[in-house]
Design a protein around this motif. Structure first.
Motif, PDB file in Angstrom:
ATOM      1  N   GLU A 130      -7.771   4.175   4.929  1.00 38.93           N
ATOM      2  CA  GLU A 130      -8.757   3.839   3.903  1.00 38.93           C
ATOM      3  C   GLU A 130      -8.808   2.342   3.646  1.00 38.93           C
ATOM      4  O   GLU A 130      -9.872   1.762   3.447  1.00 38.93           O
ATOM      5  CB  GLU A 130      -8.417   4.587   2.608  1.00 38.93           C
ATOM      6  N   GLU A 131      -7.660   1.692   3.658  1.00 37.99           N
ATOM      7  CA  GLU A 131      -7.586   0.275   3.318  1.00 37.99           C
ATOM      8  C   GLU A 131      -8.055  -0.623   4.457  1.00 37.99           C
ATOM      9  O   GLU A 131      -8.767  -1.605   4.225  1.00 37.99           O
ATOM     10  CB  GLU A 131      -6.138  -0.082   2.950  1.00 37.99           C
ATOM     11  N   VAL A 174       0.240  11.169   3.893  1.00 42.35           N
ATOM     12  CA  VAL A 174      -0.424  10.431   2.809  1.00 42.35           C
ATOM     13  C   VAL A 174      -0.485   8.942   3.141  1.00 42.35           C
ATOM     14  O   VAL A 174      -1.516   8.286   2.966  1.00 42.35           O
ATOM     15  CB  VAL A 174       0.314  10.655   1.473  1.00 42.35           C
ATOM     16  N   ALA A 175       0.623   8.403   3.641  1.00 40.89           N
ATOM     17  CA  ALA A 175       0.695   6.974   3.953  1.00 40.89           C
ATOM     18  C   ALA A 175      -0.321   6.602   5.034  1.00 40.89           C
ATOM     19  O   ALA A 175      -0.996   5.564   4.936  1.00 40.89           O
ATOM     20  CB  ALA A 175       2.101   6.599   4.402  1.00 40.89           C
ATOM     21  N   ASP A 195       6.274  11.565   3.131  1.00 42.41           N
ATOM     22  CA  ASP A 195       4.911  11.210   2.714  1.00 42.41           C
ATOM     23  C   ASP A 195       4.108  10.556   3.842  1.00 42.41           C
ATOM     24  O   ASP A 195       3.139   9.837   3.585  1.00 42.41           O
ATOM     25  CB  ASP A 195       4.960  10.255   1.515  1.00 42.41           C
ATOM     26  N   GLU A 254       0.814  -1.220   0.000  1.00 44.80           N
ATOM     27  CA  GLU A 254       0.000   0.000   0.000  1.00 44.80           C
ATOM     28  C   GLU A 254       0.847   1.268   0.000  1.00 44.80           C
ATOM     29  O   GLU A 254       0.503   2.245  -0.672  1.00 44.80           O
ATOM     30  CB  GLU A 254      -0.936   0.005   1.226  1.00 44.80           C
ATOM     31  N   ILE A 255       1.950   1.278   0.760  1.00 48.61           N
ATOM     32  CA  ILE A 255       2.682   2.536   0.944  1.00 48.61           C
ATOM     33  C   ILE A 255       4.167   2.424   0.591  1.00 48.61           C
ATOM     34  O   ILE A 255       4.923   3.363   0.783  1.00 48.61           O
ATOM     35  CB  ILE A 255       2.537   3.048   2.394  1.00 48.61           C
ATOM     36  N   ASN A 271      -3.128   8.063   5.696  1.00 50.94           N
ATOM     37  CA  ASN A 271      -4.467   8.116   5.099  1.00 50.94           C
ATOM     38  C   ASN A 271      -4.750   6.904   4.222  1.00 50.94           C
ATOM     39  O   ASN A 271      -5.871   6.382   4.200  1.00 50.94           O
ATOM     40  CB  ASN A 271      -4.640   9.400   4.285  1.00 50.94           C
ATOM     41  N   VAL A 272      -3.726   6.430   3.514  1.00 47.26           N
ATOM     42  CA  VAL A 272      -3.884   5.235   2.678  1.00 47.26           C
ATOM     43  C   VAL A 272      -4.239   4.030   3.540  1.00 47.26           C
ATOM     44  O   VAL A 272      -5.143   3.247   3.220  1.00 47.26           O
ATOM     45  CB  VAL A 272      -2.602   4.973   1.856  1.00 47.26           C
ATOM     46  N   LEU A 273      -3.532   3.862   4.659  1.00 45.54           N
ATOM     47  CA  LEU A 273      -3.787   2.715   5.531  1.00 45.54           C
ATOM     48  C   LEU A 273      -5.153   2.832   6.207  1.00 45.54           C
ATOM     49  O   LEU A 273      -5.846   1.828   6.394  1.00 45.54           O
ATOM     50  CB  LEU A 273      -2.684   2.589   6.577  1.00 45.54           C
ATOM     51  N   LEU A 290       5.812   5.158  -1.460  1.00 52.84           N
ATOM     52  CA  LEU A 290       5.878   6.501  -0.888  1.00 52.84           C
ATOM     53  C   LEU A 290       7.209   6.698  -0.157  1.00 52.84           C
ATOM     54  O   LEU A 290       7.907   5.747   0.174  1.00 52.84           O
ATOM     55  CB  LEU A 290       4.714   6.716   0.079  1.00 52.84           C
TER      56      LEU A 290
END
Length: 228
Positions: free
Chosen positions: A65-66, A58-59, A55, A29-30, A61-63, A33
């Protein structure tokens, strides 16, 4: 730091394999980045990911969301992810990392008639399955409920070709077990529901209870069928 809304509750070699799987998932996922990350596991079995680097925001937020995120405090009316901890005649109890579980009363499950146990059987809900819910504070006479998109997702499970849901095993472990047991042609894919909760999507004509009977002895796990 992000505390992921999926549990790591197995021990021994299985725990090491699950941690390796989680590292791979997080890296997928990250990993592109500009961050470094480290994974730990809290006393309540929720994994935490510490992230540093340009990052990092951003990282995180990605986690979130996932996987969904376990937060220190729940706010009324907001949607969160909790894991299915227990069930009784009055409803489900989800673990959202607050110490005391979040109760979803039977009337707020939104999954049709039947007792909570019957609903669990019908939808193949294994323990520790991550579920989205809308929180309401009980001291304000509120009643938490399953989120609408969660209800829709579970209804969709009953409209497909059938499923076999499994806990206590990574996606790779479930796939390897199916293939070793001679069922490579009997499933479309293994969908990851949580770190250790998977859903085997059956092919047309595959009988989920028959698949359970065949592979159950190879998986030290809870298995539940979804029969269309």
């Amino acid at each position: 730091m992000v505390v992921l809304a999926t549990k790591l509750y197995v021990e021994g070699d299985a725990r090491d394999r699950a941690l390796d799987s989680l590292r791979s998932l997080v890296d997928n996922e990250i990993g592109d980045l500009d961050v470094d990350f480290d994974i730990g596991v809290r006393h309540d079995d929720f994994p935490s990911v510490t992230i540093e680097g340009d990052d990092a925001v951003v990282a995180r937020n990605v986690l979130r969301e996932e996987f969904g995120e376990i937060v220190p405090d729940l706010e009324a009316g907001e949607t969160y992810v909790g894991t299915l901890e227990s069930w009784d005649d009055d409803g489900f109890v989800l673990d959202a990392g607050q110490g005391e579980g979040v109760r979803i009363p039977s009337a707020e499950l939104g999954l049709g008639p039947g007792s909570p146990e019957q609903i669990r059987e019908r939808y193949g809900l294994v323990q520790h399955l991550p579920l989205r819910f809308v929180y309401e504070a009980p001291d304000a006479d509120g009643r938490s409920r399953l989120a609408d998109d969660e209800v829709d997702r579970l209804y969709e499970w009953t409209r497909g070709t059938g499923r076999l849901n499994v806990n206590s095993a990574t996606r790779a472990e479930v796939r390897a077990t199916l293939n070793r047991a001679g069922h490579a042609q009997d499933y479309v894919t293994v969908e990851r529901l949580g770190l250790l909760e998977q859903s085997v999507i059956c092919t047309e004509g595959t009988d989920p209870p028959g698949l359970l009977a065949s592979v159950g002895e190879y998986l030290p796990a809870e298995l539940r069928c979804v029969v269309p």
